[in-house]
Write a protein that holds these residues in place. Structure first.
Motif, mmCIF file in Angstrom:
data_model
loop_
_atom_site.group_PDB
_atom_site.id
_atom_site.type_symbol
_atom_site.label_atom_id
_atom_site.label_comp_id
_atom_site.label_asym_id
_atom_site.label_seq_id
_atom_site.Cartn_x
_atom_site.Cartn_y
_atom_site.Cartn_z
ATOM 1 N N ASN A 14 -125.372 -6.517 -60.480
ATOM 2 C CA ASN A 14 -124.380 -6.559 -59.408
ATOM 3 C C ASN A 14 -123.596 -7.860 -59.314
ATOM 4 O OD1 ASN A 14 -124.655 -3.958 -57.675
ATOM 5 N ND2 ASN A 14 -126.775 -4.563 -58.077
ATOM 6 N N VAL A 15 -123.976 -8.859 -60.081
ATOM 7 C CA VAL A 15 -123.258 -10.137 -60.057
ATOM 8 C C VAL A 15 -122.414 -10.244 -61.319
ATOM 9 C CG1 VAL A 15 -123.458 -12.640 -60.010
ATOM 10 C CG2 VAL A 15 -125.035 -11.244 -58.673
ATOM 11 N N SER A 16 -121.120 -10.172 -61.154
ATOM 12 C CA SER A 16 -120.201 -10.250 -62.290
ATOM 13 C C SER A 16 -119.830 -11.697 -62.576
ATOM 14 C CB SER A 16 -118.932 -9.446 -61.998
ATOM 15 O OG SER A 16 -119.236 -8.088 -61.767
ATOM 16 N N CYS A 17 -119.612 -12.000 -63.837
ATOM 17 C CA CYS A 17 -119.159 -13.333 -64.226
ATOM 18 C C CYS A 17 -117.735 -13.558 -63.736
ATOM 19 C CB CYS A 17 -119.212 -13.480 -65.744
ATOM 20 S SG CYS A 17 -120.893 -13.412 -66.419
ATOM 21 N N MET A 18 -117.414 -14.803 -63.422
ATOM 22 C CA MET A 18 -116.057 -15.120 -62.988
ATOM 23 C C MET A 18 -115.071 -14.994 -64.137
ATOM 24 S SD MET A 18 -116.425 -18.246 -60.274
ATOM 25 C CE MET A 18 -114.682 -18.099 -59.876
ATOM 26 N N ASN A 19 -115.519 -15.367 -65.336
ATOM 27 C CA ASN A 19 -114.675 -15.257 -66.527
ATOM 28 C C ASN A 19 -115.530 -14.733 -67.674
ATOM 29 O OD1 ASN A 19 -112.099 -16.614 -65.596
ATOM 30 N ND2 ASN A 19 -113.566 -18.257 -65.206
ATOM 31 N N GLY A 20 -115.002 -13.794 -68.434
ATOM 32 C CA GLY A 20 -115.748 -13.294 -69.574
ATOM 33 C C GLY A 20 -116.878 -12.369 -69.168
ATOM 34 N N TYR A 21 -117.830 -12.197 -70.075
ATOM 35 C CA TYR A 21 -118.916 -11.241 -69.889
ATOM 36 C C TYR A 21 -120.243 -11.976 -69.696
ATOM 37 C CZ TYR A 21 -119.559 -12.423 -74.844
ATOM 38 O OH TYR A 21 -119.736 -13.100 -76.024
ATOM 39 N N ARG A 22 -121.247 -11.259 -69.189
ATOM 40 C CA ARG A 22 -122.597 -11.804 -69.129
ATOM 41 C C ARG A 22 -123.251 -11.605 -70.489
ATOM 42 N NH1 ARG A 22 -125.272 -13.871 -65.410
ATOM 43 N NH2 ARG A 22 -123.846 -13.094 -63.795
ATOM 44 N N LEU A 23 -123.902 -12.645 -70.997
ATOM 45 C CA LEU A 23 -124.530 -12.552 -72.308
ATOM 46 C C LEU A 23 -125.584 -11.446 -72.331
ATOM 47 C CD1 LEU A 23 -123.012 -15.202 -72.719
ATOM 48 C CD2 LEU A 23 -125.055 -16.136 -73.814
ATOM 49 N N THR A 24 -125.697 -10.783 -73.467
ATOM 50 C CA THR A 24 -126.643 -9.677 -73.604
ATOM 51 C C THR A 24 -128.075 -10.144 -73.406
ATOM 52 O OG1 THR A 24 -125.158 -8.562 -75.150
ATOM 53 C CG2 THR A 24 -127.464 -7.874 -75.150
ATOM 54 N N ASN A 25 -128.421 -11.282 -73.999
ATOM 55 C CA ASN A 25 -129.788 -11.793 -73.926
ATOM 56 C C ASN A 25 -129.900 -12.963 -72.955
ATOM 57 O OD1 ASN A 25 -130.841 -9.996 -75.807
ATOM 58 N ND2 ASN A 25 -130.401 -11.348 -77.536
#
Length: 220
Positions: A65-76
């Motif tokens: 539920n917490v989205s990154c401000m820029n880009g994506y969240r790392l998979t690992n």
């Protein structure tokens, strides 16, 4: 490179009471195979309790539920541990090693967040009434290169190693949101390593990041 400064983020979860769970004496064990992936899964022996199940659900909910401000969240995720680690009544620190301490039972979770919505999950490992040590698991967001044509500084293709918290990690055990919080982990440092298979990958970079408590239920 812009330093990642502390930031309060609104994370609201249903409060859940955490119960201390004890276990028998074991040798110190570290699972190094999960140092670069999420340790919060039902097959992790240190989380094989009702408290552990609650912690797994809380971590998975926050990450979803917490989205990154820029880009994506790392998979690992990436995990580090310290044995002992208590340096004051509410502060932990020491020489952080790569891996996840699984000697005993994880009985408590603290959560911190950075200005860019990177997440820090601190877990305490106990063996009966004895504190064995602490784990820090980090869920980073992509950090794009200043030059848009070059690969990102933090990304799925670059390894994250050598975590340090030179000012310690200050913990707050208030559980307004069903979990405790990281009061402040100032200027932690982790190394983002160059991907040698990509000739355009930027060189190794030390990434400073500060984490602080999330805002939840109007309490912080």
């Amino acid at each position: 490179m812009k330093s990642r400064l502390k930031y309060s983020l609104n994370l609201c979860l249903i409060a859940t009471a955490l119960v201390l769970v004890s276990c028998g004496k074991k040798e110190n064990k570290v699972n190094s195979s999960i140092s670069g992936s999420s340790p919060f899964y039902t097959g992790n022996s240190a989380l094989n309790t009702s408290v552990g199940s609650t912690i797994i659900n809380q971590v998975q909910s926050i990450k979803a539920n917490v989205s990154c401000m820029n880009g994506y969240r790392l998979t690992n995720d990436v995990s580090f541990y310290v044995q002992g680690g208590i340096v004051a009544s509410n502060k932990i620190g020491g020489n952080w090693q790569s891996g996840f301490l699984t000697n005993g039972t994880i009985n408590k979770l603290w959560i911190g967040v950075s200005a860019y919505r990177d997440l820090m999950f601190v877990t305490q490992v106990v063996n009966g009434s004895q504190v064995v040590g602490f784990n820090v698991t980090l869920s980073f967001c992509e950090l794009k290169n200043t030059y848009s044509t070059l690969p990102s500084i933090i990304s799925n293709e670059r390894a994250l190693r050598n975590f340090a918290a030179p000012y310690g990690i200050v913990l707050d055990s208030n559980t307004y949101c069903g979990y405790s919080v990281v009061d402040l982990a100032m200027n932690t440092v982790i190394t983002s390593e160059r991907n040698l298979s990509n000739p355009y990958s930027p060189p190794n970079a030390q990434i400073p990041t500060s984490f602080t408590k999330p805002t939840c239920n109007g309490q912080f």
